[in-house]
Design a protein around this motif. Structure first.
Motif, PDB file in Angstrom:
ATOM      1  N   THR A  35     -14.400  18.891  39.185  1.00 19.75           N
ATOM      2  CA  THR A  35     -14.390  19.831  38.017  1.00 19.75           C
ATOM      3  C   THR A  35     -13.067  19.776  37.446  1.00 19.75           C
ATOM      4  OG1 THR A  35     -13.648  21.719  39.134  1.00 19.75           O
ATOM      5  CG2 THR A  35     -16.152  21.346  39.238  1.00 19.75           C
ATOM      6  N   VAL A  36     -13.152  19.910  36.253  1.00 19.27           N
ATOM      7  CA  VAL A  36     -11.847  19.928  35.514  1.00 19.27           C
ATOM      8  C   VAL A  36     -10.823  21.246  36.018  1.00 19.27           C
ATOM      9  CG1 VAL A  36     -12.513  21.967  33.588  1.00 19.27           C
ATOM     10  CG2 VAL A  36     -10.776  19.897  33.244  1.00 19.27           C
ATOM     11  N   ASP A  37     -11.295  22.247  36.513  1.00 25.44           N
ATOM     12  CA  ASP A  37     -10.373  23.306  37.032  1.00 25.44           C
ATOM     13  C   ASP A  37      -9.869  22.771  38.431  1.00 25.44           C
ATOM     14  OD1 ASP A  37     -10.954  25.161  35.148  1.00 25.44           O
ATOM     15  OD2 ASP A  37     -12.735  26.285  36.364  1.00 25.44           O
ATOM     16  N   GLU A  38     -10.526  22.099  39.315  1.00 26.04           N
ATOM     17  CA  GLU A  38     -10.044  21.413  40.602  1.00 26.04           C
ATOM     18  C   GLU A  38      -9.022  20.262  39.968  1.00 26.04           C
ATOM     19  OE1 GLU A  38     -14.120  21.411  43.052  1.00 26.04           O
ATOM     20  OE2 GLU A  38     -13.434  19.683  42.057  1.00 26.04           O
ATOM     21  N   GLU A  39      -9.176  19.661  39.272  1.00 25.50           N
ATOM     22  CA  GLU A  39      -8.339  18.486  38.703  1.00 25.50           C
ATOM     23  C   GLU A  39      -7.210  18.839  37.959  1.00 25.50           C
ATOM     24  OE1 GLU A  39      -9.905  14.508  38.113  1.00 25.50           O
ATOM     25  OE2 GLU A  39     -11.164  14.557  39.723  1.00 25.50           O
ATOM     26  N   GLU A  40      -7.208  19.910  37.135  1.00 20.15           N
ATOM     27  CA  GLU A  40      -6.087  20.565  36.398  1.00 20.15           C
ATOM     28  C   GLU A  40      -5.341  21.041  37.396  1.00 20.15           C
ATOM     29  OE1 GLU A  40      -7.365  21.813  31.838  1.00 20.15           O
ATOM     30  OE2 GLU A  40      -7.915  23.171  33.694  1.00 20.15           O
ATOM     31  N   ALA A  41      -5.499  21.305  38.589  1.00 18.31           N
ATOM     32  CA  ALA A  41      -4.632  21.913  39.666  1.00 18.31           C
ATOM     33  C   ALA A  41      -3.848  21.147  40.433  1.00 18.31           C
ATOM     34  CB  ALA A  41      -5.397  23.126  40.613  1.00 18.31           C
ATOM     35  N   PHE A  42      -4.113  19.679  40.226  1.00 15.49           N
ATOM     36  CA  PHE A  42      -3.562  18.662  41.030  1.00 15.49           C
ATOM     37  C   PHE A  42      -2.183  18.643  40.373  1.00 15.49           C
ATOM     38  CE2 PHE A  42      -7.510  15.814  41.827  1.00 15.49           C
ATOM     39  CZ  PHE A  42      -7.758  16.904  42.751  1.00 15.49           C
ATOM     40  N   ASP A  43      -1.001  18.245  41.432  1.00 16.19           N
ATOM     41  CA  ASP A  43       0.408  18.073  41.114  1.00 16.19           C
ATOM     42  C   ASP A  43       0.464  16.669  41.017  1.00 16.19           C
ATOM     43  OD1 ASP A  43       0.478  16.950  43.689  1.00 16.19           O
ATOM     44  OD2 ASP A  43       1.827  18.632  44.404  1.00 16.19           O
ATOM     45  N   GLU A  44       1.862  16.341  40.343  1.00 16.30           N
ATOM     46  CA  GLU A  44       2.262  14.985  40.148  1.00 16.30           C
ATOM     47  C   GLU A  44       1.989  14.137  41.198  1.00 16.30           C
ATOM     48  OE1 GLU A  44       6.286  12.367  39.110  1.00 16.30           O
ATOM     49  OE2 GLU A  44       6.116  14.446  38.438  1.00 16.30           O
ATOM     50  N   ALA A  45       2.540  14.624  42.498  1.00  9.23           N
ATOM     51  CA  ALA A  45       2.259  13.808  43.668  1.00  9.23           C
ATOM     52  C   ALA A  45       0.778  13.279  43.972  1.00  9.23           C
ATOM     53  CB  ALA A  45       2.812  14.430  44.614  1.00  9.23           C
ATOM     54  N   SER A  46      -0.081  14.230  43.853  1.00  9.51           N
ATOM     55  CA  SER A  46      -1.686  13.910  43.953  1.00  9.51           C
ATOM     56  C   SER A  46      -2.058  12.988  42.795  1.00  9.51           C
ATOM     57  CB  SER A  46      -2.228  15.258  43.705  1.00  9.51           C
ATOM     58  OG  SER A  46      -2.163  16.247  44.664  1.00  9.51           O
ATOM     59  N   TRP A  47      -1.791  12.914  41.657  1.00  8.59           N
ATOM     60  CA  TRP A  47      -2.087  12.068  40.500  1.00  8.59           C
ATOM     61  C   TRP A  47      -1.399  10.605  41.034  1.00  8.59           C
ATOM     62  CZ3 TRP A  47      -5.957  12.509  37.394  1.00  8.59           C
ATOM     63  CH2 TRP A  47      -6.546  14.213  37.155  1.00  8.59           C
ATOM     64  N   ARG A  48      -0.167  10.687  41.314  1.00  8.81           N
ATOM     65  CA  ARG A  48       0.440   9.371  41.645  1.00  8.81           C
ATOM     66  C   ARG A  48      -0.530   8.767  42.834  1.00  8.81           C
ATOM     67  NH1 ARG A  48       5.302   7.708  39.561  1.00  8.81           N
ATOM     68  NH2 ARG A  48       6.170   9.126  38.063  1.00  8.81           N
ATOM     69  N   GLU A  49      -0.572   9.511  43.842  1.00  2.81           N
ATOM     70  CA  GLU A  49      -1.585   9.062  44.883  1.00  2.81           C
ATOM     71  C   GLU A  49      -2.761   8.332  44.631  1.00  2.81           C
ATOM     72  OE1 GLU A  49      -2.308   7.592  48.440  1.00  2.81           O
ATOM     73  OE2 GLU A  49      -0.210   8.441  48.031  1.00  2.81           O
ATOM     74  N   ARG A  50      -3.349   8.979  43.752  1.00  2.00           N
ATOM     75  CA  ARG A  50      -4.883   8.503  43.065  1.00  2.00           C
ATOM     76  C   ARG A  50      -4.360   7.245  42.352  1.00  2.00           C
ATOM     77  NH1 ARG A  50      -8.222  13.066  39.944  1.00  2.00           N
ATOM     78  NH2 ARG A  50      -9.919  11.709  40.541  1.00  2.00           N
ATOM     79  N   MET A  51      -3.470   6.842  41.654  1.00  2.00           N
ATOM     80  CA  MET A  51      -3.127   5.917  40.932  1.00  2.00           C
ATOM     81  C   MET A  51      -2.817   4.756  41.959  1.00  2.00           C
ATOM     82  SD  MET A  51      -3.247   6.725  37.913  1.00  2.00           S
ATOM     83  CE  MET A  51      -2.603   5.235  36.996  1.00  2.00           C
ATOM     84  N   LYS A  52      -2.387   4.914  43.027  1.00  2.00           N
ATOM     85  CA  LYS A  52      -2.229   3.961  44.119  1.00  2.00           C
ATOM     86  C   LYS A  52      -3.537   3.508  44.974  1.00  2.00           C
ATOM     87  CE  LYS A  52       2.435   5.930  45.493  1.00  2.00           C
ATOM     88  NZ  LYS A  52       3.120   6.385  46.611  1.00  2.00           N
ATOM     89  N   ARG A  53      -4.492   4.399  44.881  1.00  2.00           N
ATOM     90  CA  ARG A  53      -5.817   4.112  45.690  1.00  2.00           C
ATOM     91  C   ARG A  53      -6.503   3.171  44.972  1.00  2.00           C
ATOM     92  NH1 ARG A  53      -6.284   9.926  46.637  1.00  2.00           N
ATOM     93  NH2 ARG A  53      -7.750  10.035  45.299  1.00  2.00           N
ATOM     94  N   SER A  54      -6.530   3.272  43.696  1.00  2.00           N
ATOM     95  CA  SER A  54      -7.547   2.583  42.893  1.00  2.00           C
ATOM     96  C   SER A  54      -7.042   1.879  41.550  1.00  2.00           C
ATOM     97  CB  SER A  54      -8.734   3.484  42.481  1.00  2.00           C
ATOM     98  OG  SER A  54      -9.542   3.668  43.562  1.00  2.00           O
ATOM     99  N   ALA A  55      -7.463   1.055  40.893  1.00  2.00           N
ATOM    100  CA  ALA A  55      -7.103   0.473  39.767  1.00  2.00           C
ATOM    101  C   ALA A  55      -7.447   1.451  38.619  1.00  2.00           C
ATOM    102  CB  ALA A  55      -7.428  -0.992  39.625  1.00  2.00           C
ATOM    103  N   ARG A  56      -6.825   1.615  37.742  1.00  2.00           N
ATOM    104  CA  ARG A  56      -7.386   2.491  36.798  1.00  2.00           C
ATOM    105  C   ARG A  56      -7.272   1.955  35.400  1.00  2.00           C
ATOM    106  NH1 ARG A  56      -9.237   6.801  40.045  1.00  2.00           N
ATOM    107  NH2 ARG A  56      -7.685   7.089  41.661  1.00  2.00           N
ATOM    108  N   LEU A  57      -8.325   1.911  34.648  1.00  2.00           N
ATOM    109  CA  LEU A  57      -8.076   1.117  33.467  1.00  2.00           C
ATOM    110  C   LEU A  57      -8.628   1.972  32.259  1.00  2.00           C
ATOM    111  CD1 LEU A  57     -10.326  -2.120  34.629  1.00  2.00           C
ATOM    112  CD2 LEU A  57      -7.987  -1.785  34.511  1.00  2.00           C
ATOM    113  N   ILE A  58      -7.672   2.071  31.149  1.00  2.00           N
ATOM    114  CA  ILE A  58      -8.009   2.814  29.985  1.00  2.00           C
ATOM    115  C   ILE A  58      -8.548   1.864  28.775  1.00  2.00           C
ATOM    116  CG2 ILE A  58      -5.678   2.685  29.561  1.00  2.00           C
ATOM    117  CD1 ILE A  58      -5.837   5.688  28.481  1.00  2.00           C
ATOM    118  N   ALA A  59      -9.208   2.343  28.094  1.00  2.00           N
ATOM    119  CA  ALA A  59      -9.685   1.717  27.067  1.00  2.00           C
ATOM    120  C   ALA A  59      -9.074   2.524  25.713  1.00  2.00           C
ATOM    121  CB  ALA A  59     -11.169   1.667  26.596  1.00  2.00           C
ATOM    122  N   GLU A  60      -8.542   1.741  24.659  1.00  2.00           N
ATOM    123  CA  GLU A  60      -7.669   2.472  23.614  1.00  2.00           C
ATOM    124  C   GLU A  60      -8.261   1.826  22.353  1.00  2.00           C
ATOM    125  OE1 GLU A  60      -3.520   3.586  25.589  1.00  2.00           O
ATOM    126  OE2 GLU A  60      -3.686   1.590  25.029  1.00  2.00           O
TER     127      GLU A  60
END
Length: 175
Positions: A35-60
């Motif tokens: 949920t958005v509430d769950e993920e809004e509560a993540f801190d910087e360290a949590s987001w950085r860890e997520r970035m390491k676990r999987s490739a993230r691709l963004i369309a712009e």
């Protein structure tokens, strides 16, 4: 319409991923297990860890995020090196264009470069549009099923694993 580009995000671009991920959760809450509430509560360290676990691709488009997808490692029964495509989201006004196609194609390239032989994509068995899209991209249904992981779905709904071979055939995505 301006050109759509897809690029991988590095760990230091966690805020870009966070922004588009939260937008996806707000716009399509029924499509995700979190949920958005769950993920809004993540801190910087949590987001950085997520970035390491999987490739993230963004369309712009014009420097603005219009879609996102993640490519992780699939757990397979046979121990094969396979990737898993997940978290695919495209802004509503660009659905039906080539944004999702570009994201999935780029995800297949990432998996192939990592040496993975197949790319899995779990799709709701009742989501005809997603099954048709994946089939059109070359994914084929498997016998693998699992309960829906989406929080808002009723019990009993299933997802089907669809798989895309990532061989050396030039006709294969990522080949």
């Amino acid at each position: 319409m301006s050109e759509i580009t897809v690029r991988p995000l590095g760990e230091d671009e966690w805020q870009d991923y966070r922004a588009v991920r939260l937008e996806a959760l707000r716009e399509s809450p029924e499509a995700f297990a979190a949920t958005v509430d769950e993920e809004e509560a993540f801190d910087e360290a949590s987001w950085r860890e997520r970035m390491k676990r999987s490739a993230r691709l963004i369309a712009e488009q014009d420097g603005q995020a219009v879609g996102v997808v993640s490519v992780g490692t699939a757990a397979t029964d046979d121990g094969a090196d396979a990737g898993e495509l997940f978290g695919l989201w495209v802004k509503p006004d660009l659905r039906g264009t080539d944004v999702a196609t570009k994201l999935v194609t780029s995800g297949a390239v990432v998996a192939r470069r990592r040496g993975e032989s197949h790319l899995y994509y779990w799709v709701g068995t009742d989501n005809g549009r997603a099954v048709a899209f994946a089939s059109g991209m070359g994914f084929r249904p498997t016998d693998e099923r699992r309960p829906m992981g989406v929080a808002s779905e009723d019990d009993g709904d299933e997802e089907i694993a669809m798989v895309l071979p990532l061989g050396h055939d030039p006709g294969v995505i990522g080949g």
